[in-house]
Design an enzyme around this catalytic site. Sequence first.
Site, PDB file in Angstrom:
ATOM      1  N   TRP A  45       4.605  -5.344 -26.752  1.00 23.26           N
ATOM      2  CA  TRP A  45       3.395  -5.215 -25.728  1.00 23.26           C
ATOM      3  C   TRP A  45       2.598  -4.325 -27.063  1.00 23.26           C
ATOM      4  O   TRP A  45       2.277  -3.939 -27.013  1.00 23.26           O
ATOM      5  CB  TRP A  45       3.808  -4.192 -25.259  1.00 23.26           C
ATOM      6  CG  TRP A  45       2.954  -3.314 -24.830  1.00 23.26           C
ATOM      7  CD1 TRP A  45       1.975  -3.704 -23.207  1.00 23.26           C
ATOM      8  CD2 TRP A  45       3.329  -1.287 -24.151  1.00 23.26           C
ATOM      9  NE1 TRP A  45       1.305  -2.199 -22.894  1.00 23.26           N
ATOM     10  CE2 TRP A  45       2.082  -1.223 -23.029  1.00 23.26           C
ATOM     11  CE3 TRP A  45       3.908  -0.941 -25.112  1.00 23.26           C
ATOM     12  CZ2 TRP A  45       1.951   0.335 -22.772  1.00 23.26           C
ATOM     13  CZ3 TRP A  45       3.503   0.766 -24.177  1.00 23.26           C
ATOM     14  CH2 TRP A  45       2.116   1.139 -23.430  1.00 23.26           C
ATOM     15  N   ASP A  64      13.077  -0.815 -24.014  1.00 18.90           N
ATOM     16  CA  ASP A  64      11.882  -0.149 -23.618  1.00 18.90           C
ATOM     17  C   ASP A  64      12.361  -0.989 -21.492  1.00 18.90           C
ATOM     18  O   ASP A  64      12.240  -2.224 -21.673  1.00 18.90           O
ATOM     19  CB  ASP A  64      10.479  -1.009 -24.066  1.00 18.90           C
ATOM     20  CG  ASP A  64       9.379  -0.275 -23.199  1.00 18.90           C
ATOM     21  OD1 ASP A  64       9.370   0.067 -22.058  1.00 18.90           O
ATOM     22  OD2 ASP A  64       8.239  -1.121 -23.812  1.00 18.90           O
ATOM     23  N   LYS A  67       5.511   0.379 -12.214  1.00 22.08           N
ATOM     24  CA  LYS A  67       5.138  -0.977 -11.695  1.00 22.08           C
ATOM     25  C   LYS A  67       6.181  -1.125 -10.777  1.00 22.08           C
ATOM     26  O   LYS A  67       6.292  -0.966 -10.106  1.00 22.08           O
ATOM     27  CB  LYS A  67       5.890  -1.711 -12.787  1.00 22.08           C
ATOM     28  CG  LYS A  67       5.217  -2.029 -14.113  1.00 22.08           C
ATOM     29  CD  LYS A  67       3.565  -2.413 -14.629  1.00 22.08           C
ATOM     30  CE  LYS A  67       3.138  -1.688 -15.806  1.00 22.08           C
ATOM     31  NZ  LYS A  67       1.525  -2.277 -16.550  1.00 22.08           N
TER      32      LYS A  67
HETATM   33  N1  PLP Z   1       6.216  -1.206 -21.563  1.00 24.80           N
HETATM   34  C1  PLP Z   1       5.998  -2.175 -21.834  1.00 24.80           C
HETATM   35  C2  PLP Z   1       6.059  -3.120 -22.461  1.00 24.80           C
HETATM   36  C3  PLP Z   1       4.945  -1.897 -20.604  1.00 24.80           C
HETATM   37  O1  PLP Z   1       4.625  -3.698 -20.897  1.00 24.80           O
HETATM   38  C4  PLP Z   1       3.939  -1.013 -20.123  1.00 24.80           C
HETATM   39  C5  PLP Z   1       2.784  -1.120 -19.633  1.00 24.80           C
HETATM   40  O2  PLP Z   1       2.658  -1.638 -19.384  1.00 24.80           O
HETATM   41  C6  PLP Z   1       4.879   0.528 -20.737  1.00 24.80           C
HETATM   42  C7  PLP Z   1       5.549   0.040 -21.905  1.00 24.80           C
HETATM   43  C8  PLP Z   1       4.316   1.788 -20.436  1.00 24.80           C
HETATM   44  O3  PLP Z   1       4.010   1.738 -19.129  1.00 24.80           O
HETATM   45  P1  PLP Z   1       3.279   3.479 -18.718  1.00 24.80           P
HETATM   46  O4  PLP Z   1       1.656   2.879 -17.825  1.00 24.80           O
HETATM   47  O5  PLP Z   1       4.657   3.899 -17.236  1.00 24.80           O
HETATM   48  O6  PLP Z   1       2.981   4.086 -19.634  1.00 24.80           O
END
Ligand code: PLP
Length: 395
Positions: free
Chosen positions: A129, A210, A245
């Site tokens: 990410w 994660d 999500k």
């Molecule tokens: N980790 C991953 C792999 C993600 O794809 C995302 C968001 O796209 C996050 C963490 C962070 O999510 P949040 O929007 O809850 O901060």
Amino acid sequence: MFGSLKALPADPILGLLAKYREDSNPQKIDLGVGVYKDEAGHTAILKCVKTAEKHRNDTEDTKVYIGPTGSPLFNDEMSKLIFGDHKVLSENRARTVSTPGGTGALRVAAEFIKSCKAGATIWVSNPTWANHTGLFEAAGLTVKTYPYYDHENKCLDFDGMLAALKEVSADDAVLLHACCHNPSGMDLNQEQWQQVTEVAKDIGFLPVVDMAYQGFGTGLDEDAAGLRLLANNVEEMVVCSSCSKNFGLYRERIGATTIIGKSSTAIDIAYSVLLSVVRVIYSMPPAHGAALVETILSSDELRSQWHQELAEMRNRINGNRQIIVDKLIENGVERDFSFITRQNGMFSFLGITPEQVQRLQDEFSIYMVGSSRMSIAGIAKSNVDYLAQSIAKVL
Ligand code: PLP
């Protein structure tokens, strides 16, 4: 003071979104941004969330400070969602704090790791990410990568991954995606989780998992199976989860950091450090999203409605994976895109060149990031023919 600053480029995904919004082509398609969309291209509020919100409005009677842990009921429900009836809960070895989204959860985890060992190294998958590296470096960690996705063969480079993990040192941390790997969609199977678990156990590095998409891959328990296996076998671990999500609570900013320790005494000590980390970053997490999630998870009726709504989102994404592959074949594309159906969650790399990505944008108003990562939720029955025809043309 500000005079020394140099302007930084805009975030590429947000820049892409701005271009998409300005595009007047009625056939335009947004495959860039990582949010769930329905067939109409809308990111609706879940019905269970709406009901929980009404309940919240009727019953909330104070806005007083909540404390660095956030709501204990939310933390408890999240631990059960992540671990089910796992022994780390019955052995009282897990502690959870509510955080501002999954990003906040990761930042808290990073600061916590820094408190354990200043300048610690965290290994992340290549690719990962886009925000992981910057976020960990901003917290003062050193970031290194292990091989993960084989772009040529459109599969996991599992041998490369395992070989690299065997070289990690005991006082490093290793970030693993629980499910729906962002950006590749390529997940470990249970046998591969087993092998990673054995390496983690042998070496003793700290696994940091994660989980931003629990329930978007195969199911709530299935998506957590890998991390639960890991938790069966290692003494210490960190899990960062997000409700953005799977509850559709993106802008409410709610997630959680869970730490697991060797014993309930050891984890109490670690927890005191975790709370002090929170206190100096944002002091206390936002409460609204947590209240909605705890209301849903602690009500049989709302929880089952959530399961249904989550399944609808998951099934639509998985259906889209099959539809685009079928439509590409229908449009005479000979290249094999069947790998898309073997991947999970919101994203896959289409595997086309940056020039072809640019042509899709310039000539067909189809927007995806330069790496050809596409957000599968942006596909709909109404646009899939145009999408497949356009891809066929640029190929
Ligand atoms: N980790 C991953 C792999 C993600 O794809 C995302 C968001 O796209 C996050 C963490 C962070 O999510 P949040 O929007 O809850 O901060």
